[in-house]
Design a protein around this motif. Structure first.
Motif, mmCIF file in Angstrom:
data_model
loop_
_atom_site.group_PDB
_atom_site.id
_atom_site.type_symbol
_atom_site.label_atom_id
_atom_site.label_comp_id
_atom_site.label_asym_id
_atom_site.label_seq_id
_atom_site.Cartn_x
_atom_site.Cartn_y
_atom_site.Cartn_z
ATOM 1 N N GLU A 76 24.691 13.620 53.982
ATOM 2 C CA GLU A 76 24.830 14.794 54.853
ATOM 3 C C GLU A 76 25.919 15.747 54.334
ATOM 4 O O GLU A 76 26.447 16.564 55.093
ATOM 5 N N HIS A 95 32.179 16.248 60.697
ATOM 6 C CA HIS A 95 30.890 15.867 61.281
ATOM 7 C C HIS A 95 31.048 14.466 61.851
ATOM 8 O O HIS A 95 31.463 13.547 61.145
ATOM 9 N N HIS A 97 29.646 11.656 65.372
ATOM 10 C CA HIS A 97 28.588 11.329 66.350
ATOM 11 C C HIS A 97 29.228 10.883 67.667
ATOM 12 O O HIS A 97 28.998 9.755 68.110
ATOM 13 N N LEU A 134 18.974 13.579 60.244
ATOM 14 C CA LEU A 134 20.189 13.882 59.494
ATOM 15 C C LEU A 134 19.996 15.155 58.666
ATOM 16 O O LEU A 134 18.873 15.534 58.326
ATOM 17 N N HIS A 159 22.244 14.079 68.013
ATOM 18 C CA HIS A 159 22.784 13.601 66.736
ATOM 19 C C HIS A 159 24.309 13.608 66.713
ATOM 20 O O HIS A 159 24.921 12.552 66.578
HETATM 21 ZN ZN LIG Z 1 25.258 12.566 61.199
#
Ligand SMILES: [Zn+2]
Length: 253
Positions: A76, A95, A97, A134, A159
């Motif tokens: 990612e 980034h 979650h 993703l 996500h």
């Molecule tokens: Zn992710």
């Protein structure tokens, strides 16, 4: 090389973990190189976000290609490369979650200023819903960057989050505030739904008080001290604890 910048990234991973934003070996953070703005340091794949070290952090370019470091990059990576390409004033991208934000994204509701944290995002948080998978291509990374526009953060539906900052401390702060804002609203939703919101006339002043570099720095340092109080300090900085050869090569998330 870049020891101080790498240490900032190492510390950021520890803060994010300490504040509940770790997700086993998923999630990542990047920091643009000030003397080479087309490149950035990034957490490698295969380790927890709190396990970065001077030897396992990698260097990546704006095409998402690794240019230095022995560890694998996350697949990612394009979240970072394309946001940093589109936003020259941004130097750090997170980034993660976070569970409350992900749960909140499944409600399909707009984030509102229920408390101080939500006030930071008054005016709305963009939601990326082109895919719930993703972000593993530069095209998808570009789409994320264009959905983000000039906003500080974005929710990837079902996500996770993308949070940005001119500094590592700012991108971490924005990440933590977004998660807390979603958690607060979820609590209010579960109790029947919020009826009262931050007063419109208070928004600008409250935002000004919440969006300051000194606050980002102090909160970051406080959470880092907390992390160090919780975990064995003598183990933390041993370079070999998580060297590039101590985990399996993995494309990661
Ligand atoms: Zn992710």
């Amino acid at each position: 090389m870049y020891e101080d910048l790498k240490q900032k990234l190492i510390d950021a991973g520890r803060v994010l973990y300490s504040e509940g934003l770790g997700d086993y070996v998923a999630g990542h953070i990047s920091l643009r190189l000030p003397d080479n703005p087309g490149r950035f340091l990034m957490k490698p794949a295969g380790i927890g976000i709190e396990e970065m070290s001077q030897s396992n952090i990698i260097t990546v370019d704006l095409d998402g290609m690794k240019v230095d470091g022995a560890s694998n990059r996350h697949n990612e990576v394009f979240i970072h490369s394309e946001v940093l390409r589109a936003r020259p004033e941004i130097n750090s991208v997170v980034h993660a979650h976070p569970i409350h934000t992900v749960a909140f994204s499944s409600l399909g509701r707009e984030l509102r200023a229920v408390g101080n944290d939500g006030t930071v995002f008054h005016g709305g948080v963009p939601v990326f819903s082109e895919t719930t998978d993703l972000i593993t291509t530069s095209e998808r990374g570009k789409a994320v960057a264009s959905t983000l526009k000039k906003r500080p953060a974005l929710i990837l539906r079902n996500h996770g989050i993308v949070a940005t900052g001119a500094s590592v401390q700012e991108s971490v702060w924005i990440s933590l505030k977004l998660e807390k804002a979603c958690k607060t609203q979820m609590l209010a939703e579960a109790a029947g739904g919020p009826q009262l919101f931050v007063k419109e006339e208070d928004v600008a002043d409250k935002q000004k008080k919440s969006l300051r570099q000194d606050l980002y720095d102090n909160a970051f340092d406080y959470s880092l001290r907390n992390f160090k109080r919780t975990y064995c300090a003598c183990c933390l900085d041993k370079e070999d604890v998580v060297g590039p050869s101590t985990f399996k090569a993995s494309p990661g998330g």
